[in-house]
Design a protein around this motif. Sequence first.
Motif, mmCIF file in Angstrom:
data_model
loop_
_atom_site.group_PDB
_atom_site.id
_atom_site.type_symbol
_atom_site.label_atom_id
_atom_site.label_comp_id
_atom_site.label_asym_id
_atom_site.label_seq_id
_atom_site.Cartn_x
_atom_site.Cartn_y
_atom_site.Cartn_z
ATOM 1 N N UNK A 108 -7.194 3.226 -13.270
ATOM 2 C CA UNK A 108 -7.577 1.836 -13.059
ATOM 3 C C UNK A 108 -8.556 1.326 -14.093
ATOM 4 N N UNK A 109 -8.652 2.006 -15.240
ATOM 5 C CA UNK A 109 -9.576 1.574 -16.282
ATOM 6 C C UNK A 109 -9.001 1.941 -17.649
ATOM 7 N N UNK A 110 -8.511 0.946 -18.406
ATOM 8 C CA UNK A 110 -7.922 1.235 -19.711
ATOM 9 C C UNK A 110 -7.864 -0.006 -20.581
ATOM 10 N N UNK A 111 -7.591 0.219 -21.851
ATOM 11 C CA UNK A 111 -7.304 -0.833 -22.812
ATOM 12 C C UNK A 111 -6.179 -0.304 -23.683
ATOM 13 N N UNK A 112 -4.987 -0.905 -23.545
ATOM 14 C CA UNK A 112 -3.831 -0.435 -24.306
ATOM 15 C C UNK A 112 -3.142 -1.600 -25.010
ATOM 16 N N UNK A 113 -2.379 -1.253 -26.044
ATOM 17 C CA UNK A 113 -1.535 -2.219 -26.748
ATOM 18 C C UNK A 113 -0.121 -2.069 -26.204
ATOM 19 N N UNK A 114 0.523 -3.188 -25.912
ATOM 20 C CA UNK A 114 1.867 -3.196 -25.338
ATOM 21 C C UNK A 114 2.749 -4.088 -26.205
ATOM 22 N N UNK A 115 3.927 -3.569 -26.608
ATOM 23 C CA UNK A 115 4.816 -4.382 -27.434
ATOM 24 C C UNK A 115 6.255 -4.376 -26.936
ATOM 25 N N UNK A 116 6.469 -3.861 -25.725
ATOM 26 C CA UNK A 116 7.812 -3.848 -25.156
ATOM 27 C C UNK A 116 7.721 -3.884 -23.637
ATOM 28 N N UNK A 117 8.861 -4.121 -22.997
ATOM 29 C CA UNK A 117 8.888 -4.103 -21.535
ATOM 30 C C UNK A 117 8.493 -2.717 -21.068
ATOM 31 N N UNK A 118 7.583 -2.666 -20.102
ATOM 32 C CA UNK A 118 7.067 -1.390 -19.636
ATOM 33 C C UNK A 118 6.487 -1.573 -18.239
ATOM 34 N N UNK A 119 6.407 -0.480 -17.467
ATOM 35 C CA UNK A 119 5.741 -0.484 -16.173
ATOM 36 C C UNK A 119 4.541 0.441 -16.254
ATOM 37 N N UNK A 120 3.380 -0.089 -15.881
ATOM 38 C CA UNK A 120 2.125 0.654 -15.921
ATOM 39 C C UNK A 120 1.684 0.903 -14.488
ATOM 40 N N UNK A 121 1.482 2.164 -14.133
ATOM 41 C CA UNK A 121 1.021 2.520 -12.796
ATOM 42 C C UNK A 121 -0.475 2.807 -12.856
ATOM 43 N N UNK A 159 1.842 -11.088 -33.165
ATOM 44 C CA UNK A 159 2.911 -10.244 -33.703
ATOM 45 C C UNK A 159 3.800 -9.657 -32.608
ATOM 46 N N UNK A 160 3.614 -10.105 -31.347
ATOM 47 C CA UNK A 160 4.419 -9.577 -30.256
ATOM 48 C C UNK A 160 3.805 -8.379 -29.582
ATOM 49 N N UNK A 161 2.589 -8.014 -29.968
ATOM 50 C CA UNK A 161 1.861 -6.917 -29.321
ATOM 51 C C UNK A 161 0.736 -7.525 -28.501
ATOM 52 N N UNK A 162 0.701 -7.235 -27.213
ATOM 53 C CA UNK A 162 -0.325 -7.770 -26.323
ATOM 54 C C UNK A 162 -1.385 -6.710 -26.064
ATOM 55 N N UNK A 163 -2.588 -7.169 -25.731
ATOM 56 C CA UNK A 163 -3.659 -6.280 -25.309
ATOM 57 C C UNK A 163 -3.725 -6.352 -23.798
ATOM 58 N N UNK A 164 -3.699 -5.193 -23.154
ATOM 59 C CA UNK A 164 -3.806 -5.083 -21.706
ATOM 60 C C UNK A 164 -5.093 -4.354 -21.370
ATOM 61 N N UNK A 165 -5.958 -5.006 -20.606
ATOM 62 C CA UNK A 165 -7.165 -4.375 -20.074
ATOM 63 C C UNK A 165 -6.985 -4.262 -18.568
ATOM 64 N N UNK A 166 -7.270 -3.108 -18.009
ATOM 65 C CA UNK A 166 -7.361 -2.933 -16.569
ATOM 66 C C UNK A 166 -8.760 -2.392 -16.333
ATOM 67 N N UNK A 167 -9.552 -3.122 -15.520
ATOM 68 C CA UNK A 167 -10.957 -2.769 -15.315
ATOM 69 C C UNK A 167 -11.240 -2.672 -13.820
ATOM 70 N N UNK A 168 -11.695 -1.513 -13.383
ATOM 71 C CA UNK A 168 -12.059 -1.360 -11.980
ATOM 72 C C UNK A 168 -13.488 -0.861 -11.817
ATOM 73 N N UNK A 169 -14.157 -0.623 -12.918
ATOM 74 C CA UNK A 169 -15.559 -0.194 -12.811
ATOM 75 C C UNK A 169 -16.373 -0.786 -13.910
#
Length: 172
Positions: A70-83, A162-172
Amino acid sequence: MAAVMAVLTALTVAGCGGSDATDGAPAHSGNPSASRSAQPSGSPSGDPGASAKPSVSAADGRDIGACADGDCEIAVSEQVTVRFKGPAGPATLTVNEIGPNKITYTVKSGNNRSQGGASGPGQGCITVLRDHGSSNSCGRVSTMRPAAQPGSVVILMAAGEDGTAVLHIVSR
């Protein structure tokens, strides 16, 4: 590195859409933070089709598994499922569509479902998950880590040129 984001205020912005689903619990009514705009992620290159190297960098790179706690910072450039671990147990974020300056996604947590989408330079969405509901806010966003909120998971999805998104998930 604290980012000040408008998390709980609804923005009326062209090119942005989202819906919230709750289980009947009232929405959180905390004090909204001031909004902070950022430059569009990515570097201006004359050729938007050039994708030799993504213009965004993320602390956890492209490692989707880094989000499990529940805590990350990733680059995403395609359809994906994040658990990841949500406030009501296991949660998933599915990137439905991604492209230059465009992102749409769906988040499921317990019986709650929330959708977000934005398009345009510097655009994105913030979703806040709580035990009994969720809220969305789309519009101009920063790619900086959003502030954590007690008892919640804050998700920031910022579209990149450029089609790459930044995804942040923050729980703390």
